[in-house]
Design a protein around this motif. Structure first.
Motif, PDB file in Angstrom:
ATOM      1  N   ARG A  58       0.827  -1.220   0.000  1.00 12.13           N
ATOM      2  CA  ARG A  58       0.000   0.000   0.000  1.00 12.13           C
ATOM      3  C   ARG A  58       0.852   1.258   0.000  1.00 12.13           C
ATOM      4  O   ARG A  58       0.534   2.236  -0.680  1.00 12.13           O
ATOM      5  CB  ARG A  58      -0.947   0.006   1.187  1.00 12.13           C
ATOM      6  N   GLU A  62       0.850   4.027  -2.955  1.00 13.31           N
ATOM      7  CA  GLU A  62       0.574   5.439  -2.702  1.00 13.31           C
ATOM      8  C   GLU A  62       1.673   6.318  -3.293  1.00 13.31           C
ATOM      9  O   GLU A  62       1.410   7.355  -3.893  1.00 13.31           O
ATOM     10  CB  GLU A  62       0.465   5.688  -1.196  1.00 13.31           C
ATOM     11  N   GLU A  67      -2.410   9.932  -8.567  1.00 15.63           N
ATOM     12  CA  GLU A  67      -3.284  10.808  -7.799  1.00 15.63           C
ATOM     13  C   GLU A  67      -2.504  11.540  -6.722  1.00 15.63           C
ATOM     14  O   GLU A  67      -1.426  11.134  -6.331  1.00 15.63           O
ATOM     15  CB  GLU A  67      -4.414  10.001  -7.134  1.00 15.63           C
ATOM     16  N   LYS A  68      -3.143  12.583  -6.244  1.00 14.50           N
ATOM     17  CA  LYS A  68      -2.592  13.348  -5.136  1.00 14.50           C
ATOM     18  C   LYS A  68      -2.450  12.415  -3.935  1.00 14.50           C
ATOM     19  O   LYS A  68      -3.332  11.623  -3.643  1.00 14.50           O
ATOM     20  CB  LYS A  68      -3.559  14.486  -4.827  1.00 14.50           C
ATOM     21  N   GLY A  69      -1.330  12.491  -3.258  1.00 11.19           N
ATOM     22  CA  GLY A  69      -1.053  11.551  -2.187  1.00 11.19           C
ATOM     23  C   GLY A  69      -1.658  11.936  -0.845  1.00 11.19           C
ATOM     24  O   GLY A  69      -1.991  13.086  -0.597  1.00 11.19           O
ATOM     25  N   ASP A  70      -1.778  10.946  -0.001  1.00  8.30           N
ATOM     26  CA  ASP A  70      -2.234  11.130   1.370  1.00  8.30           C
ATOM     27  C   ASP A  70      -1.011  11.428   2.227  1.00  8.30           C
ATOM     28  O   ASP A  70      -0.099  10.607   2.326  1.00  8.30           O
ATOM     29  CB  ASP A  70      -2.938   9.849   1.839  1.00  8.30           C
ATOM     30  N   GLY A  71      -0.966  12.612   2.854  1.00  8.89           N
ATOM     31  CA  GLY A  71       0.198  13.076   3.593  1.00  8.89           C
ATOM     32  C   GLY A  71       0.737  12.096   4.624  1.00  8.89           C
ATOM     33  O   GLY A  71       1.919  11.745   4.596  1.00  8.89           O
ATOM     34  N   PRO A  72      -0.096  11.622   5.558  1.00 11.14           N
ATOM     35  CA  PRO A  72       0.419  10.688   6.567  1.00 11.14           C
ATOM     36  C   PRO A  72       0.954   9.388   5.966  1.00 11.14           C
ATOM     37  O   PRO A  72       1.968   8.858   6.417  1.00 11.14           O
ATOM     38  CB  PRO A  72      -0.799  10.419   7.461  1.00 11.14           C
ATOM     39  N   THR A  73       0.293   8.890   4.937  1.00 11.09           N
ATOM     40  CA  THR A  73       0.758   7.665   4.293  1.00 11.09           C
ATOM     41  C   THR A  73       2.089   7.907   3.585  1.00 11.09           C
ATOM     42  O   THR A  73       2.992   7.060   3.640  1.00 11.09           O
ATOM     43  CB  THR A  73      -0.294   7.145   3.283  1.00 11.09           C
ATOM     44  N   LYS A 145       5.934  14.363  -3.648  1.00  3.01           N
ATOM     45  CA  LYS A 145       4.481  14.409  -3.443  1.00  3.01           C
ATOM     46  C   LYS A 145       4.144  15.126  -2.142  1.00  3.01           C
ATOM     47  O   LYS A 145       3.193  15.909  -2.088  1.00  3.01           O
ATOM     48  CB  LYS A 145       3.900  13.000  -3.409  1.00  3.01           C
ATOM     49  N   GLU A 149       1.948  18.462  -1.584  1.00  7.76           N
ATOM     50  CA  GLU A 149       0.825  18.505  -0.644  1.00  7.76           C
ATOM     51  C   GLU A 149       0.912  19.743   0.242  1.00  7.76           C
ATOM     52  O   GLU A 149      -0.070  20.445   0.431  1.00  7.76           O
ATOM     53  CB  GLU A 149       0.852  17.259   0.267  1.00  7.76           C
ATOM     54  N   SER A 153      -1.674  22.962   0.351  1.00 10.86           N
ATOM     55  CA  SER A 153      -2.406  23.281   1.568  1.00 10.86           C
ATOM     56  C   SER A 153      -2.113  24.683   2.067  1.00 10.86           C
ATOM     57  O   SER A 153      -2.919  25.266   2.795  1.00 10.86           O
ATOM     58  CB  SER A 153      -2.081  22.248   2.655  1.00 10.86           C
TER      59      SER A 153
END
Length: 155
Positions: A58, A62, A67-73, A145, A149, A153
């Motif tokens: 996973r 990621e 796609e735009k990534g999930d910061g914590p991941t 990435k 992010e 933000s």
């Protein structure tokens, strides 16, 4: 992203292949499955005790997704890659020490020195190549990435 990553690996391997052939060596000279096992595969097994293979998959998905990534991941992915890199370096040093011990144990037998010296160096080659063409590009992709992010933000 995945395509560029794979193309980067292929181009890098081709450059090293040209170097091997250009030096007049055969590819068989660079094949040592046990050194590969100790320097590259063992760190993946060891880290899987802390980060299961499903989670590793996973994290890499990621990092390599378009796609735009999930910061914590992504942050977890960077931490994972840094830990994996350290483990690869540690396993490589241990493998090199095994080769050096073999050299020192056979100093009176010149024919035994060469293979043990090769074990010490081939592990370094495998881990350097792996870090260069796999670990560092993945880490850079994750950090890029993450930077994107934080920029989006802030706006």
């Amino acid at each position: 992203m995945k395509t560029r990553f794979i193309i980067g690996i292929i181009v890098s391997l081709l450059f090293f292949a040209v170097g091997i052939v250009g030096a007049g060596n055969s590819f068989g000279l660079y094949c040592d499955p046990l050194s590969l096992l100790f320097a590259v595969i063992l760190p993946h097994i060891l880290i899987s005790f802390m980060v299961p293979f499903s989670r590793q998959k996973r994290l890499m998905g990621e990092i390599l997704s378009k796609e735009k990534g999930d910061g914590p991941t992504l942050k977890e992915g960077v931490a994972y890659l840094k830990s994996l890199k350290r483990m690869i370096i540690s396993c490589t040093v241990a493998t090199m020490i095994l080769g050096i011990i073999g050299i020192l144990a056979h100093l009176e037998d010149p024919q035994a020195i060469g293979p043990n010296f090769a074990v010490a160096l081939i592990a370094l080659f495998y881990s350097s190549l792996y870090i260069l063409i796999v670990i560092e590009p993945l880490r850079l992709a994750a950090e890029t990435k993450l930077a994107g992010e934080s920029e989006s933000s802030e706006r």
